[in-house]
Design a protein around this motif. Structure first.
Motif, PDB file in Angstrom:
ATOM      1  N   ASP A   1       0.954  -1.225   0.095  1.00  0.00           N
ATOM      2  CA  ASP A   1       0.057   0.172   0.131  1.00  0.00           C
ATOM      3  C   ASP A   1       1.015   1.252  -0.106  1.00  0.00           C
ATOM      4  O   ASP A   1       1.793   1.511   0.869  1.00  0.00           O
ATOM      5  CB  ASP A   1      -0.797   0.097   1.227  1.00  0.00           C
ATOM      6  CG  ASP A   1      -2.017  -1.004   1.172  1.00  0.00           C
ATOM      7  OD1 ASP A   1      -2.297  -1.602   0.039  1.00  0.00           O
ATOM      8  OD2 ASP A   1      -2.455  -1.628   2.293  1.00  0.00           O
ATOM      9  N   ASN A   2       0.646   2.077  -0.716  1.00  0.00           N
ATOM     10  CA  ASN A   2       1.353   3.253  -0.858  1.00  0.00           C
ATOM     11  C   ASN A   2       0.544   4.260  -0.373  1.00  0.00           C
ATOM     12  O   ASN A   2      -0.479   4.727  -0.686  1.00  0.00           O
ATOM     13  CB  ASN A   2       1.625   3.839  -2.401  1.00  0.00           C
ATOM     14  CG  ASN A   2       2.515   4.950  -2.581  1.00  0.00           C
ATOM     15  OD1 ASN A   2       2.954   5.645  -1.661  1.00  0.00           O
ATOM     16  ND2 ASN A   2       3.181   4.935  -3.800  1.00  0.00           N
ATOM     17  N   LEU A   3       1.227   4.890   0.995  1.00  0.00           N
ATOM     18  CA  LEU A   3       0.476   5.679   1.726  1.00  0.00           C
ATOM     19  C   LEU A   3       0.883   7.262   1.414  1.00  0.00           C
ATOM     20  O   LEU A   3       0.278   8.147   1.981  1.00  0.00           O
ATOM     21  CB  LEU A   3       1.162   5.722   3.335  1.00  0.00           C
ATOM     22  CG  LEU A   3       0.949   4.419   3.955  1.00  0.00           C
ATOM     23  CD1 LEU A   3       1.519   4.188   5.195  1.00  0.00           C
ATOM     24  CD2 LEU A   3      -0.535   4.013   3.643  1.00  0.00           C
ATOM     25  N   HIS A   4       1.442   7.501   0.125  1.00  0.00           N
ATOM     26  CA  HIS A   4       1.973   8.717  -0.085  1.00  0.00           C
ATOM     27  C   HIS A   4       1.009   9.177  -1.426  1.00  0.00           C
ATOM     28  O   HIS A   4       1.367  10.012  -2.202  1.00  0.00           O
ATOM     29  CB  HIS A   4       3.258   9.042  -0.671  1.00  0.00           C
ATOM     30  CG  HIS A   4       4.350   8.633   0.420  1.00  0.00           C
ATOM     31  ND1 HIS A   4       4.623   9.775   1.463  1.00  0.00           N
ATOM     32  CD2 HIS A   4       4.857   7.433   1.098  1.00  0.00           C
ATOM     33  CE1 HIS A   4       5.412   9.212   2.311  1.00  0.00           C
ATOM     34  NE2 HIS A   4       5.698   8.013   2.031  1.00  0.00           N
ATOM     35  N   GLY A   5       0.047   8.453  -1.654  1.00  0.00           N
ATOM     36  CA  GLY A   5      -1.022   9.052  -2.769  1.00  0.00           C
ATOM     37  C   GLY A   5      -0.473   8.524  -4.157  1.00  0.00           C
ATOM     38  O   GLY A   5       0.288   7.508  -4.279  1.00  0.00           O
ATOM     39  N   ALA A   6      -1.168   9.219  -4.969  1.00  0.00           N
ATOM     40  CA  ALA A   6      -0.841   8.956  -6.475  1.00  0.00           C
ATOM     41  C   ALA A   6       0.572   9.450  -6.962  1.00  0.00           C
ATOM     42  O   ALA A   6       1.129  10.430  -6.161  1.00  0.00           O
ATOM     43  CB  ALA A   6      -2.097   9.415  -7.410  1.00  0.00           C
ATOM     44  N   PRO A   7       0.978   9.111  -7.917  1.00  0.00           N
ATOM     45  CA  PRO A   7       2.283   9.641  -8.690  1.00  0.00           C
ATOM     46  C   PRO A   7       2.317  11.298  -8.607  1.00  0.00           C
ATOM     47  O   PRO A   7       1.171  11.613  -9.247  1.00  0.00           O
ATOM     48  CB  PRO A   7       2.481   8.792  -9.724  1.00  0.00           C
ATOM     49  CG  PRO A   7       1.840   7.652  -9.611  1.00  0.00           C
ATOM     50  CD  PRO A   7       0.693   7.862  -9.014  1.00  0.00           C
ATOM     51  N   PRO A   8       3.258  11.865  -8.324  1.00  0.00           N
ATOM     52  CA  PRO A   8       3.169  13.347  -8.790  1.00  0.00           C
ATOM     53  C   PRO A   8       3.303  13.881  -9.826  1.00  0.00           C
ATOM     54  O   PRO A   8       2.981  15.020 -10.441  1.00  0.00           O
ATOM     55  CB  PRO A   8       4.421  13.620  -7.675  1.00  0.00           C
ATOM     56  CG  PRO A   8       5.243  12.798  -7.691  1.00  0.00           C
ATOM     57  CD  PRO A   8       4.551  11.438  -7.895  1.00  0.00           C
ATOM     58  N   ALA A   9       3.592  12.788 -10.915  1.00  0.00           N
ATOM     59  CA  ALA A   9       3.786  13.449 -12.354  1.00  0.00           C
ATOM     60  C   ALA A   9       3.281  12.173 -13.189  1.00  0.00           C
ATOM     61  O   ALA A   9       3.222  11.047 -12.930  1.00  0.00           O
ATOM     62  CB  ALA A   9       5.172  13.529 -12.859  1.00  0.00           C
TER      63      ALA A   9
END
Length: 845
Positions: free
Chosen positions: A688-696
Motif C-alpha cells: 500500500d502506497n501511503l503517499h498517494g498517487a504519482p506526482p507526475a
C-alpha cells in the motif's frame, strides 16, 4: 664414657673370679657325677631281679594267698618259703615238740605264716619293704639258711605253689639287693659328701655370679643409656640432615614452581568462573553437538544467541560470550588438527570438536574436499581405510576395519546410505564369547573398540531423509571465508616467498610439538602433586621429577614464546600478501554463488586453486610488493572471468560480471546493504502506497511505489519527496536516452554505483541492463562486457590429464573439425587423436 670403661674393667675382673669358681664347681660336679654313675652301675645289677620280684608280687591275688593259708599240711617248699618270709619280716616262730619224736622243741613258722597270710596288707607290706635298711642278722640268716638252700628255687617252688614262687623271688631279690646296697652304701656316702661340697661351692659361685650380675646390670644400664644417647644424637643428626634436605627441596620447589604462581592463580580463577557457568555452558555445548552441525555459521550464531538468552531467562548461569572451543576445545588437539589440514577458522574447529565429542558417526557435507583431506591426514598413521559405497570391495573393507579397529572413511556418498551400514551407525553390538560383535549384512563380525567411521559427501545441498539424519551427525564442512583466505594466503606466500612459508609451516609443527610436550610435563607435575602425600618435601623423587619437569616446562615455554614471536613476525610479513588472499576468496565465493542461478554452474575448490596457482605463476612480476599485489589481483580476476564465462550460457555472462563487481565492492565495504537488498528484492509484492498517487503523469504507479520503498535506504532518504517537489528536473532524467549517465538533481547529483542504479531501477527499469553494463565498464573495464570468442588453445592450457574439456553443444554444431585443426597446430598425428562416440546406438563393453 669413662665410667663405662671403668665399670667394664671391674666386670672383667669379676668375670675372671667367677670363671675360676665355675671351674672348681664344674670339677666337683664331675667327681660327684662319677660317683653317682658308679652307684647306678652297681644298682643296675640288682634292679632287674628287684623289678622281677615286684612284678611277681603284683601278679599275686588275694585268692592265691588264701589258697596257701588254707593248706593244713603244706609242702616243704611252701613252708620253706613262708619261713624265709617270716624271717625277713622278723616274725618269731612257735616252739613245738618235734613231731619226729626226738623230744626236742623245734621252731615252727607255719602258724605265724598263716597269721601273716591272713593280713590284708600282706602284699602291700612286701612291696613297701624297707630294703635299704635290712638288719644284718636277718639278711645273714636268710642268706645262710634259705638263699643257698637247694629247694629255695623259684622253679621248684612253682611246682608246689604259684603264690610261693613270687614270694621266693621276692626273698631272693632282697638278698641280692642287700648284697649290692652294701657295696653302694659307702659310695652313696661319698656321693652325698661330694654333693654337699658341690652345693657349698655352688652357693659361693652363685654369690659371685650375683655380684657379677649386679656389676653387669650396672654396666648394661650404662651401655643402654649410652646407646640411647647415641641414638638421640643420631636422630638429631638425621633430623638436621632432613631439615637441610627439606630446605634444599623447598628452595628447589619454590624456585621451580614460583614462576607458576601467577599463571596457576589466573587459571584457578578462570576455572572457578568456568565452574560457576559450567551447567549452562555444557548445556549449550551439548545442544551444538547434537543439533547445529548441519547449519551455516550465521544460523549457528543466531541459535547461540537465542539459547544464551533463554538460559539467562531461566536463571541458568552461562558464560557472557559462549564459545564452543572454550568449553570442549583442547589447544594441543586443535593445533594437531590444523597440522592435518583442518582450516584455521572457528567454524571448522567447531566442526572438528563436534566430530570428536558426538556419540554418532559424522556425515560431513564436503563439496570442497576439506573434511576429506583433514581425515586422511589425521588418520593416516592409524591405517586409514578409504572406500566408496559403489566399490566392489566395500563390504570386505568395512569388515576388515571393524575387526582390526582401523579408521574407515566412506567418501562420495549420495543422499542415501547403504542399509548394510545401519547396525554400524546405530552401534548395535552384542557379546559373543565375551567379545563385541556386529552384524554386517548376513555376516557377523567382531567389533573392535578402536574402530572409527567417517562419511563425506560432495553434494553442496543434500536432502537427507530423517531415517539418515537420526543415525549420524550431519556436519556442514562448506569452506568459510576465513578458512579459504588462510589457505590462499599460504599458497601465494609459498610461491612469492617460499622460505617464509616453509618456516611458517615448520614453526606450526614445532609449536604443536611444544604444546603437546608442555601439556605432558604440566600433567606430570600435577600428578606428582596429587600423589606425593601430605609432606611433599620428604619425597626426593617427587621433587626431582617436579624440578626436571619444571626445567623442561620452562625450556618449552621459552621455545614457545620464541615460536610465537617468530610466528607473529612471519604473519606480519605474510600479511603483506593478505589482500591477494582476500581478493581471491571473494572471487571464489562469487563463482560459488552462480550455482544458485543454474545447478550446472558448480566449480570445485581444487579447480579454483589450480587456476589461482596458475595465475600466480603466469602474472607479471614486480619487486614492489604493492605493485605485485595489484598485478596478481588483476590477472586472477581476468583469469577467473575468462574461465567461468567460457562455461556460462550467454544470458548469464553479464550477470556474472555484475556479481564480480558487487562482490569486490562489498569486500571493500563500498556497498550499502540496504541499497543492495532493495536492488535484489525491491518492488516485489503488493504494498500500500501511503503517499498517494504519482506526482507526475510520466511516473507510473509501480515506479512511484519503488521510489517510496527506495526512500527507506539511508543514502536515498527523501528521494520520493524530492521528486514530488522537483518534477521537471527529474523528468529530464526520465526522458534521457541514457538516464544512468544523466545528471541527477541536487542533492542526488553525487550518487554513483549501486545508489544511482537503484534510482534507475525505479524511474527507468528498461535501462537497468544498460546501466549495469556501463557500471561494469567503468569499474572493471570494457573487456568484462564482451568475453572473447571461444579459444580451444586457452581452454587446453587450463586443462590437465585429470581435468577434461567438456563441450556443451547446441543443435547442428560439431567441434571435431576444430579439434583436428588444433591437433595439427600442436603437431599431433592422426594416431594421437582418437574419436569415440558414446551416443545412441553405442554399446559399452
Amino acid at each position: 664414657m669413662i665410667k663405662i670403661e671403668q665399670d667394664t674393667i671391674q666386670v672383667e675382673r669379676k668375670q675372671e673370679l667367677v670363671a675360676a669358681d665355675e671351674a672348681v664347681a664344674n670339677k666337683k660336679f664331675a667327681d660327684a657325677q662319677a660317683i653317682k654313675d658308679d652307684c647306678e652301675k652297681e644298682l643296675a645289677k640288682a634292679v632287674p631281679a628287684l623289678n622281677a620280684a615286684t612284678d611277681a608280687l603284683n601278679t599275686l591275688k588275694q585268692d592265691d594267698i588264701r589258697v596257701v593259708k588254707a593248706m593244713k599240711n603244706p609242702p616243704s617248699g611252701v613252708k620253706l618259703v613262708m619261713e624265709a618270709v617270716c624271717v625277713m619280716l622278723d616274725l618269731k616262730p612257735e616252739r613245738k615238740p618235734d613231731p619226729n619224736g626226738s623230744g626236742k622243741m623245734i621252731e615252727d613258722y607255719w602258724a605265724p605264716s598263716q597269721k601273716l597270710l591272713g593280713d590284708m596288707k600282706f602284699l602291700q607290706n612286701l612291696l613297701h619293704y624297707d630294703k635299704e635298711n635290712i638288719p644284718t642278722k636277718i639278711i645273714t640268716h636268710v642268706r645262710n639258711k634259705f638263699y643257698s638252700h637247694p629247694d629255695f628255687d623259684p622253679k621248684k617252688i612253682r611246682m608246689v605253689s604259684m603264690a610261693c614262687e613270687g614270694l621266693c623271688r621276692w626273698v631272693r631279690a632282697m638278698v641280692v639287693y642287700d648284697q649290692v646296697i652294701k657295696i653302694v652304701a659307702p659310695k652313696k656316702q661319698a656321693l652325698e659328701a661330694a654333693n654337699h661340697e658341690l652345693a657349698l661351692q655352688n652357693e659361693k659361685l652363685e654369690e659371685k655370679r650375683k655380684e657379677l650380675r649386679e656389676v653387669t646390670d650396672k654396666l648394661q644400664a650404662l651401655n643402654d643409656e649410652f646407646t640411647k644417647k647415641q641414638k638421640e644424637k643420631k636422630d638429631l643428626e638425621d633430623s638436621i640432615v632432613r631439615c637441610e634436605q627439606k630446605r634444599d627441596r623447598s628452595e628447589r620447589l619454590i624456585g621451580g614452581l614460583g614462576g607458576e604462581r601467577d599463571r596457576w592463580s589466573n587459571e584457578a580463577q578462570q576455572l572457578s568462573e568456568s565452574l560457576e557457568n559450567i551447567v549452562g555452558d555444557v548445556l549449550i555445548a551439548a545442544a551444538i553437538v547434537a543439533y547445529l552441525g548441519a547449519f551455516t555459521v550465521d544460523y549457528r550464531e543466531t541459535c547461540l544467541q537465542n539459547w544464551h538468552q533463554k538460559c539467562q531467562e531461566l536463571g541458568i548461569s552461562c558464560s557472557v560470550k559462549f564459545v564452543l572451543y572454550d568449553t570442549l576445545g583442547d589447544p594441543v588437539q586443535s593445533r594437531t588438527w590444523q597440522l592435518a589440514g583442518l582450516p584455521f577458522d572457528t567454524f571448522s574447529v567447531d566442526n572438528a570438536i563436534i566430530v570428536a565429542h558426538s556419540r554418532r558417526w559424522p556425515l560431513m557435507i564436503d563439496p570442497q574436499g576439506q573434511a576429506n583431506k583433514w581425515v586422511v591426514n589425521m588418520e593416516k598413521e592409524n591405517g586409514l581405510q578409504v572406500v566408496r559405497q559403489t566399490d566392489q570391495s566395500f563390504t570386505r573393507v568395512l569388515e576388515e576395519a571393524l575387526q582390526k579397529g582401523l579408521p574407515l572413511l566412506i567418501e562420495g556418498v549420495g543422499e542415501e546410505l547403504d542399509p548394510i551400514l545401519d547396525p554400524v551407525l546405530l552401534r548395535q553390538t552384542f557379546k559373543q564369547q565375551g567379545v563385541d560383535h556386529v552384524r554386517v549384512g548376513e555376516v557377523v563380525t567382531e567389533y573392535h573398540n578402536n574402530f572409527r567411521l567417517y562419511i563425506t559427501t560432495r553434494l553442496r545441498n543434500p536432502h537427507f531423509l530423517p531415517q539418515v539424519t537420526v543415525k549420524v551427525v550431519v556436519l556442514n564442512f562448506l569452506i568459510t571465508k576465513m578458512g579459504l583466505e588462510n589457505q590462499l594466503l599460504g599458497l601465494v606466500v609459498a610461491h612469492e616467498r617460499p622460505q617464509l612459508e616453509e618456516r611458517k609451516n615448520r614453526l606450526l609443527v614445532e609449536s604443536a610439538h611444544n604444546r603437546r610436550a608442555l601439556q605432558k610435563t604440566q600433567e606430570k607435575i600435577l600428578e606428582v602433586l596429587s600423589t606425593a602425600g601430605q609432606n611433599l618435601l620428604e619425597d626426593e623423587k617427587a621433587i626431582d621429577i617436579m624440578s626436571s619437569s619444571r626445567v623442561l616446562s620452562q625450556e618449552i615455554s621459552a621455545k614457545e614464546e620464541v615460536v610465537q614471536q617468530t610466528e607473529q613476525e612471519i604473519d606480519a610479513a605474510r600479511g603483506a600478501y593478505k589482500p591477494v588472499a582476500i581478493h581471491a576468496s571473494v572471487l571464489f565465493f562469487c563463482v560459488s554463488d552462480m550455482a544458485a542461478i543454474e545447478p550446472m554452474y558448480q566449480y570445485s575448490l581444487g579447480w579454483f586453486i589450480n587456476l589461482y596457482l596458475q595465475s600466480i605463476r603466469s602474472s607479471d612480476t614486480s619487486d614492489d610488493v604493492n605493485s605485485r599485489i595489484l598485478l596478481l589481483n588483476f590477472y586472477l580476476t581476468r583469469a577467473i572471468f575468462l574461465s567461468v564465462t567460457r562455461s556460462l550460457f550467454e544470458r548469464d555472462k553479464i550477470l556474472f560480471s555484475f556479481m564480480l563487481y558487487v562482490r569486490l565492492q562489498q569486500a571493500q565495504g563500498r556497498v550499502k546493504e540496504d541499497v543492495w537488498r532493495f536492488l535484489l528484492t525491491g518492488g516485489k509484492g503488493v504494498l500500500d502506497n501511503l503517499h498517494g498517487a504519482p506526482p507526475a503523469p510520466w511516473l507510473s504507479e509501480k515506479a512511484w511505489t519503488l521510489l517510496v520503498q527506495a526512500a527507506d535506504c539511508e543514502s536515498l532518504s527523501g528521494v520520493h519527496e524530492h521528486l514530488a517537489n522537483n518534477v521537471e528536473a527529474w523528468e529530464e532524467v526520465y526522458i534521457s536516452a541514457a538516464p544512468y549517465l544523466a545528471n541527477f538533481p541536487q542533492p542526488f547529483h553525487q550518487l554513483h554505483g549501486l545508489d544511482r542504479l537503484a534510482l534507475v531501477k525505479c524511474i527507468r527499469p528498461d535501462k537497468v541492463t544498460l546501466a549495469i553494463q556501463d557500471l561494469i565498464a567503468s569499474q572493471l573495464g570494457e573487456e568484462y562486457l564482451s568475453p572473447p570468442q571461444f579459444d580451444i588453445s586457452s581452454s587446453y592450457d587450463d586443462s590437465t590429464c585429470s581435468t577434461p574439456l567438456i563441450f556443451i553443444l547446441s543443435p547442428s554444431t560439431d567441434p571435431v573439425a576444430a579439434l583436428r585443426r588444433f591437433a595439427i597446430e600442436k603437431e599431433m598425428g592422426e594416431e594421437d587423436v582418437q574419436v569415440i562416440s558414446l551416443g545412441q546406438g553405442q554399446v559399452s563393453d
